[in-house]
Design a protein around this motif. Structure first.
Motif, PDB file in Angstrom:
ATOM      1  N   LEU A  68      10.729   4.822   0.845  1.00 18.57           N
ATOM      2  CA  LEU A  68       9.462   4.366   1.412  1.00 18.57           C
ATOM      3  C   LEU A  68       8.511   3.913   0.307  1.00 18.57           C
ATOM      4  CD1 LEU A  68       7.468   4.108   3.810  1.00 18.57           C
ATOM      5  CD2 LEU A  68       6.902   6.515   3.461  1.00 18.57           C
ATOM      6  N   PHE A  69       8.533   4.615  -0.813  1.00 18.28           N
ATOM      7  CA  PHE A  69       7.642   4.323  -1.943  1.00 18.28           C
ATOM      8  C   PHE A  69       7.921   2.948  -2.547  1.00 18.28           C
ATOM      9  CE2 PHE A  69       7.086   4.529  -6.601  1.00 18.28           C
ATOM     10  CZ  PHE A  69       5.719   4.709  -6.670  1.00 18.28           C
ATOM     11  N   LEU A  70       9.185   2.546  -2.568  1.00 22.73           N
ATOM     12  CA  LEU A  70       9.545   1.265  -3.179  1.00 22.73           C
ATOM     13  C   LEU A  70       8.941   0.105  -2.382  1.00 22.73           C
ATOM     14  CD1 LEU A  70      13.325   1.944  -3.927  1.00 22.73           C
ATOM     15  CD2 LEU A  70      11.440   1.918  -5.572  1.00 22.73           C
ATOM     16  N   PRO A  71       8.309  -0.857  -3.063  1.00 24.39           N
ATOM     17  CA  PRO A  71       7.682  -1.996  -2.363  1.00 24.39           C
ATOM     18  C   PRO A  71       8.720  -3.042  -1.952  1.00 24.39           C
ATOM     19  CG  PRO A  71       7.357  -2.221  -4.729  1.00 24.39           C
ATOM     20  CD  PRO A  71       8.083  -0.902  -4.534  1.00 24.39           C
ATOM     21  N   VAL A  72       9.609  -2.635  -1.047  1.00 22.07           N
ATOM     22  CA  VAL A  72      10.679  -3.515  -0.591  1.00 22.07           C
ATOM     23  C   VAL A  72      10.275  -4.130   0.750  1.00 22.07           C
ATOM     24  CG1 VAL A  72      13.110  -3.659   0.070  1.00 22.07           C
ATOM     25  CG2 VAL A  72      12.408  -2.125  -1.775  1.00 22.07           C
ATOM     26  N   VAL A  94      18.514  -0.091   0.150  1.00 16.53           N
ATOM     27  CA  VAL A  94      19.468  -0.455  -0.900  1.00 16.53           C
ATOM     28  C   VAL A  94      20.052  -1.833  -0.632  1.00 16.53           C
ATOM     29  CG1 VAL A  94      21.701   0.123  -1.930  1.00 16.53           C
ATOM     30  CG2 VAL A  94      20.028   1.935  -1.482  1.00 16.53           C
ATOM     31  N   ALA A  95      20.395  -2.108   0.625  1.00 15.84           N
ATOM     32  CA  ALA A  95      20.979  -3.408   0.983  1.00 15.84           C
ATOM     33  C   ALA A  95      19.987  -4.542   0.705  1.00 15.84           C
ATOM     34  CB  ALA A  95      21.380  -3.408   2.457  1.00 15.84           C
ATOM     35  N   THR A 123       0.817  -1.214   0.000  1.00 17.26           N
ATOM     36  CA  THR A 123       0.000   0.000   0.000  1.00 17.26           C
ATOM     37  C   THR A 123       0.851   1.264   0.000  1.00 17.26           C
ATOM     38  OG1 THR A 123      -1.580  -1.248   1.336  1.00 17.26           O
ATOM     39  CG2 THR A 123      -2.008   1.090   1.088  1.00 17.26           C
ATOM     40  N   THR A 124       2.121   1.144   0.396  1.00 15.29           N
ATOM     41  CA  THR A 124       2.988   2.337   0.405  1.00 15.29           C
ATOM     42  C   THR A 124       3.164   2.931  -0.994  1.00 15.29           C
ATOM     43  OG1 THR A 124       4.938   0.893   0.291  1.00 15.29           O
ATOM     44  CG2 THR A 124       4.279   1.692   2.468  1.00 15.29           C
ATOM     45  N   LEU A 125       2.885   2.132  -2.038  1.00 14.65           N
ATOM     46  CA  LEU A 125       2.912   2.688  -3.395  1.00 14.65           C
ATOM     47  C   LEU A 125       1.918   3.844  -3.521  1.00 14.65           C
ATOM     48  CD1 LEU A 125       3.154  -0.594  -5.503  1.00 14.65           C
ATOM     49  CD2 LEU A 125       4.863   1.224  -5.410  1.00 14.65           C
TER      50      LEU A 125
END
Length: 206
Positions: A146-150, A191-192, A63-65
């Motif tokens: 935050l936007f990236l669905p990681v 990134v990691a 949902t952060t997208l």
């Protein structure tokens, strides 16, 4: 009286959000735009506080997208030198679930309690007009993380953005700087995780 002034208890950071959202919920007008306007007109600080809080609501994975979009818009406008937040009508009109918002606020109580003990105006040169664009750029990078669905990474940039937003609202340069450090660490973590996932996918393919 001993001659010493009793230290006045600092108002809770959560109260303005809870009171305003409850009143607007009862009136049927609770949206991102109306909540932000009632809290602090269109200030960047309150916008970052509210929007980062929304990303911490108990919502489905991925949902952060959507919930990170207002943070990207806000930090992007800050980086571009806008004098105040200008939310697109579609974002401003997004409805907020008041019960979920309340749970999100309560979820952050361990963070807000610690902030309330130390907040005070200091190092306010950080908020000088000339520093607004660089600060906005850094916040944009954190918001993009935050936007990236990681997986497992969303909580950290959201909390760091919340901390920075509180620092801006209270003109506390030290708290803002701590939030920026937390944000930088959250970007490194993101990134990691991405590199780790990429390496895992490459190993499976080969």
């Amino acid at each position: 009286m001993t001659g010493k002034k009793a230290k006045r208890k600092r108002p809770s950071l959560s109260l303005p959000i809870l009171r305003t959202s409850r009143a607007q919920h009862r009136a049927g007008t609770l949206t991102l735009g109306t909540l932000l306007t009632a809290l602090g007109e269109t200030s960047f600080g309150w916008a970052i506080v509210v929007f980062s809080l929304v990303t911490l609501l108990p919502l489905p994975p991925g949902t952060t997208l959507l919930t990170a979009l207002p943070l990207l818009v806000t930090s992007g406008q800050m980086a571009l030198g806008y004098p105040h937040v200008r939310l697109p009508a579609r974002l401003a009109g997004l409805r907020i679930d008041q019960d979920r918002l309340r749970r999100g606020v309560l979820r952050l109580r361990p963070v807000t309690r610690r902030l309330e003990r130390i907040l005070r105006p200091r190092y306010i040169t950080l908020f000088a007009r000339r520093n607004e664009r660089p600060l906005g750029l850094v916040l944009f990078v954190i918001a993009f993380a935050l936007f990236l669905p990681v997986p497992l990474s969303g909580w950290f940039p959201a909390v760091s953005l919340f901390t920075v937003g509180v620092g801006i609202v209270e003109r506390d340069g030290l708290v803002t700087f701590v939030g920026l450090i937390l944000g930088a660490l959250s970007v490194l973590l993101t990134v990691a995780i991405i590199l780790s996932l990429a390496a895992g996918a490459d190993a499976l393919l080969h």
